[in-house]
Structure formats: C-alpha cells, structure tokens
Design a protein around this motif. Structure first.
Motif, PDB file in Angstrom:
ATOM      1  N   VAL A  19     -19.088  40.426  17.033  1.00 27.49           N
ATOM      2  CA  VAL A  19     -18.297  40.263  15.808  1.00 27.49           C
ATOM      3  C   VAL A  19     -16.812  40.399  16.121  1.00 27.49           C
ATOM      4  N   GLY A  20     -16.038  39.393  15.714  1.00 29.36           N
ATOM      5  CA  GLY A  20     -14.596  39.456  15.849  1.00 29.36           C
ATOM      6  C   GLY A  20     -14.061  39.239  17.247  1.00 29.36           C
ATOM      7  N   GLN A  21     -14.892  38.810  18.177  1.00 29.32           N
ATOM      8  CA  GLN A  21     -14.457  38.607  19.570  1.00 29.32           C
ATOM      9  C   GLN A  21     -14.812  37.194  20.030  1.00 29.32           C
ATOM     10  N   HIS A  22     -14.542  36.214  19.196  1.00 32.76           N
ATOM     11  CA  HIS A  22     -14.907  34.838  19.505  1.00 32.76           C
ATOM     12  C   HIS A  22     -14.216  34.348  20.776  1.00 32.76           C
ATOM     13  N   PHE A  43     -13.088  44.588  30.828  1.00 29.32           N
ATOM     14  CA  PHE A  43     -13.033  44.439  29.377  1.00 29.32           C
ATOM     15  C   PHE A  43     -12.153  45.557  28.823  1.00 29.32           C
ATOM     16  N   CYS A  44     -11.083  45.181  28.145  1.00 23.77           N
ATOM     17  CA  CYS A  44     -10.120  46.154  27.623  1.00 23.77           C
ATOM     18  C   CYS A  44     -10.083  46.074  26.096  1.00 23.77           C
ATOM     19  N   GLY A  45      -9.819  47.201  25.469  1.00 24.99           N
ATOM     20  CA  GLY A  45      -9.677  47.178  24.019  1.00 24.99           C
ATOM     21  C   GLY A  45     -10.029  48.504  23.383  1.00 24.99           C
ATOM     22  N   PRO A  46      -9.766  48.638  22.071  1.00 21.52           N
ATOM     23  CA  PRO A  46     -10.056  49.890  21.357  1.00 21.52           C
ATOM     24  C   PRO A  46     -11.545  50.208  21.359  1.00 21.52           C
ATOM     25  N   ARG A  47     -11.865  51.446  21.023  1.00 22.44           N
ATOM     26  CA  ARG A  47     -13.262  51.879  21.000  1.00 22.44           C
ATOM     27  C   ARG A  47     -14.037  51.110  19.923  1.00 22.44           C
ATOM     28  N   GLY A  48     -15.325  50.916  20.201  1.00 17.87           N
ATOM     29  CA  GLY A  48     -16.205  50.333  19.197  1.00 17.87           C
ATOM     30  C   GLY A  48     -15.959  48.879  18.882  1.00 17.87           C
ATOM     31  N   THR A  49     -15.400  48.113  19.833  1.00 23.66           N
ATOM     32  CA  THR A  49     -15.142  46.693  19.567  1.00 23.66           C
ATOM     33  C   THR A  49     -16.080  45.769  20.347  1.00 23.66           C
ATOM     34  N   GLY A  50     -17.030  46.331  21.114  1.00 22.72           N
ATOM     35  CA  GLY A  50     -18.052  45.497  21.747  1.00 22.72           C
ATOM     36  C   GLY A  50     -17.950  45.348  23.245  1.00 22.72           C
ATOM     37  N   LYS A  51     -17.157  46.161  23.911  1.00 21.69           N
ATOM     38  CA  LYS A  51     -16.976  46.005  25.363  1.00 21.69           C
ATOM     39  C   LYS A  51     -18.269  46.269  26.131  1.00 21.69           C
ATOM     40  N   ASP A 174      -9.389  40.890  26.757  1.00 23.57           N
ATOM     41  CA  ASP A 174      -8.906  41.874  25.791  1.00 23.57           C
ATOM     42  C   ASP A 174      -9.677  41.749  24.485  1.00 23.57           C
ATOM     43  N   PHE A 175     -10.360  42.831  24.123  1.00 23.55           N
ATOM     44  CA  PHE A 175     -11.107  42.883  22.868  1.00 23.55           C
ATOM     45  C   PHE A 175     -10.173  43.383  21.772  1.00 23.55           C
ATOM     46  N   HIS A 176     -10.173  42.704  20.632  1.00 23.45           N
ATOM     47  CA  HIS A 176      -9.267  43.039  19.536  1.00 23.45           C
ATOM     48  C   HIS A 176      -9.969  43.874  18.478  1.00 23.45           C
ATOM     49  N   ARG A 177      -9.181  44.563  17.676  1.00 26.51           N
ATOM     50  CA  ARG A 177      -9.741  45.213  16.491  1.00 26.51           C
ATOM     51  C   ARG A 177     -10.296  44.134  15.557  1.00 26.51           C
ATOM     52  N   VAL A 178     -11.383  44.461  14.895  1.00 27.17           N
ATOM     53  CA  VAL A 178     -12.059  43.494  14.032  1.00 27.17           C
ATOM     54  C   VAL A 178     -11.366  43.465  12.671  1.00 27.17           C
ATOM     55  N   GLY A 179     -11.149  42.268  12.140  1.00 34.96           N
ATOM     56  CA  GLY A 179     -10.471  42.111  10.850  1.00 34.96           C
ATOM     57  C   GLY A 179     -11.281  42.675   9.699  1.00 34.96           C
TER      58      GLY A 179
END
Length: 346
Positions: A19-22, A43-51, A174-179
């Motif tokens: 989700v949110g990492q298309h 894989f980099c990014g905030p916690r809980g974004t699917g890494k 880079d994994f982003h925060r989900v909208g």
C-alpha cells in the motif's frame, strides 16, 4: 485459538499488495519479470511502511517454483516455507541485537555454502544502520561480490547512518509515508474483511493518528476493534485513542486566541485530572489550528483569523519541541499555551 494481530494476518503477500509504495513495487516487479534482480538492495523509509514485507516478498519471488508474472505464487513448497519462516535459506537478521563483527564474520562464512532448500540464499538485515563500523567493514567485500546464489536485502529507518561504501553497493529504494486517503481506503478494506462497520469520521481519525505508517494504522484499528463491539463510532474511537472531545478542543483554542490565561490553566488542570497525554493534546490542537488556517486561506468563515492562527502555530510548534523531552509535561504545556496566548500583548 491463538489470536493473530491484524497487521500479521493481512501482511502483503505480493508486490502489488504493497500500500502506497507503487514506485517501489513496479520497479521490483519489472526486475523480476526481466530476470534482472540485483544481488543487493537497501530499503529505506519510516517505520511500518512495508520494507520488511517487501523483502520477504522478494525472497519468495526469487525462490518461487511457479512465479506468476514475476509475483510469487504463494502455493509452492518454497513459498510456504518462507511464509512460515521455516526456510533454511532465508535468514532474517536483526542488526540491533546482532551488530558486532563476529556476527558478520559468521554471515560471511555461511555465504560460501550452497542453498540447502531453495534456489537462492536471501539475507534480510533489518535496522542495518545499527551495525558497528567493524561489522560494516566485515560485510563490505561479501556485499560487493557475493556468490550468484546469494542476495542481500538491507532495511533501515535511518539511511544517513549507513556508510556510503555500503549504499553504493546496493540498489536503493525509498519507502514513503502512506497518504491519508490510501490509509483510509485500506482500513475500510480490512473492516470489510473482518465483517465490521465503522463511521467514516472514525476511520479517518485512525488514519490521521497513524501519521503515514500503515502498520501503525492497522494496529490502531485492531486495538479499536478489540475494545469496542458493533459499529465503530467517533466517540468510541476517541475514547480508545485518548483523544479529547472536539468541544473541549474548540474551547481551548478560543481561550488561547482570546488571551484567557485562567481558562487555559483550568483546561490543562482538567487534562491532568483525566490522565490525558499532554503531547497528544497539543498535537490535536496544532492540527485544529492548522485546519483553521487552511480554511481561512480558502475564504471560509473560521473561529481564528489567519494572522492569529499563523502566530499560534509558530508558538505551539515550539512548545511541542520542548514538550517532547520535558520531565514536567503539565507545566510545559501550560507554558506553551500561555505563550501562544501572548498575554503580555493583552
């Protein structure tokens, strides 16, 4: 029967389910379809974004016996072993507790051996930034030129702490925060799977509280489903999450805007008496004032003028920074609100 948390029960099993990492899913899927999978990813990014979820999906995809357009089938023996965590060739390593040079030397020695069950060995190193400099150095050569049957997937929430020599040897994603809307849609989807109903505003409140973290959003939903029966309503969710009543929020915002120090002190006293989280209240107030500012900018009628809302936001953001590390949260919140009220101007 043992209960399974929602974020584990509905963990993504395919790249298309992230989700949110298309942007990440599409690139990795093309690499799998074209058989151009790299030997090392980070894989980099905030916690809980699917890494970690993406890392496990990749480990299944490269070992799947019957891949479906690059995606793992989820039904073959390799997919089932990896999903259950019983595969001898997919190793998840927590760098926070295995951060020394000896652990990396053991990893380097294990790389030399052929896979025991799967087609490829996959090493998933979570929170890789926690490794020591000596451990990074021990990993460096192996990461650069591993055997053809080995793949490394590193995951980190703080990529700036990873040495450039490591980053340069990996393909970075880079994994982003989900909208907010994506979180809302996903929570609605999970509610349908669980056979529960909820008010739209209640679900949106959970999505806002998650601050872009998908796992946080699902965990909060799980908590609310356990704590309530029947339909999830706004008052019930607010009570579970410890959020104050909207009327109280409006009253406190008016007290600050009207320079009413006594009402501010009494309001904070009520928060303390009810055992509320002071910083959570301040963040709610910040969100309310921001909404007022945005409404004013769009020409809508608001409680606060644009100038007053902007000034309050500046003062309250400063107060939030102090409150984060304060040992006396009640006093710090009072001071932040009184400063935002600009009593000396009155």
């Amino acid at each position: 029967m043992e209960y399974t948390a929602l974020y584990r029960k509905y963990r993504p099993a395919r790249l298309s389910e992230l989700v949110g990492q298309h942007h990440v899913a599409e690139t990795l899927l093309r690499a799998l379809q074209q058989q151009k999978v790299a030997h090392a990813y980070i894989f980099c990014g905030p916690r809980g974004t699917g890494k970690t979820s993406a890392a496990l999906i990749m480990s299944r995809a490269v070992n799947c016996e019957n891949p479906q357009d690059g995606e793992p089938c989820g039904e073959c023996a390799a997919c089932r072993r990896i999903a259950k965590g019983t595969s001898m060739d997919v190793l998840e390593i927590d760098a926070a507790s295995n951060r020394g040079i000896n652990e990396m030397r053991d990893l380097r020695d294990g790389v030399k051996y052929l896979p025991a069950q799967e087609k490829r060995k996959v090493y998933i190193i979570d929170e890789v930034h926690m490794l020591t400099i000596e451990a990074f150095n021990a990993l460096l050569k192996t990461l650069e030129e591993p055997p053809e049957y080995v793949m490394f997937i590193l995951a980190t929430t703080e990529p700036h702490k990873v040495p450039v020599t490591i980053l340069s040897r990996c393909q970075r994603f880079d994994f982003h925060r989900v909208g907010q809307e994506q979180l809302f849609d996903h929570l609605q989807y999970l509610l349908a799977l669980e056979g529960r109903e909820a008010d739209e505003q209640a679900v949106r409140l959970i999505a806002r509280r998650a601050e872009g973290g998908l796992r946080d959003a699902v965990s909060l939903l799980d908590q609310c489903l356990v704590a309530t029966e029947g339909r999830l309503t706004m008052p019930a969710i607010a009570n579970v999450l410890g959020i104050v009543d909207e009327r109280f929020m409006l009253a406190m915002a008016e007290a600050v805007a009207c320079h009413d120090g006594l009402r501010i002190v009494k309001g904070v006293e009520l928060l303390a008496a009810e055992g509320r989280d002071m910083r959570l209240f301040l963040q709610q107030l910040l969100e309310f004032v921001r909404e007022q500012l945005l409404a004013g900018l769009s020409g809508q009628k608001t409680v606060l003028t644009r100038e007053r809302a902007l000034q309050m936001l500046r003062d309250l953001v400063d107060g939030d920074q102090r409150l984060r590390f304060s040992l006396t949260p009640r006093l710090t919140l009072e001071l932040a609100l009184l400063q935002a009220a600009r009593l000396e101007e009155k």
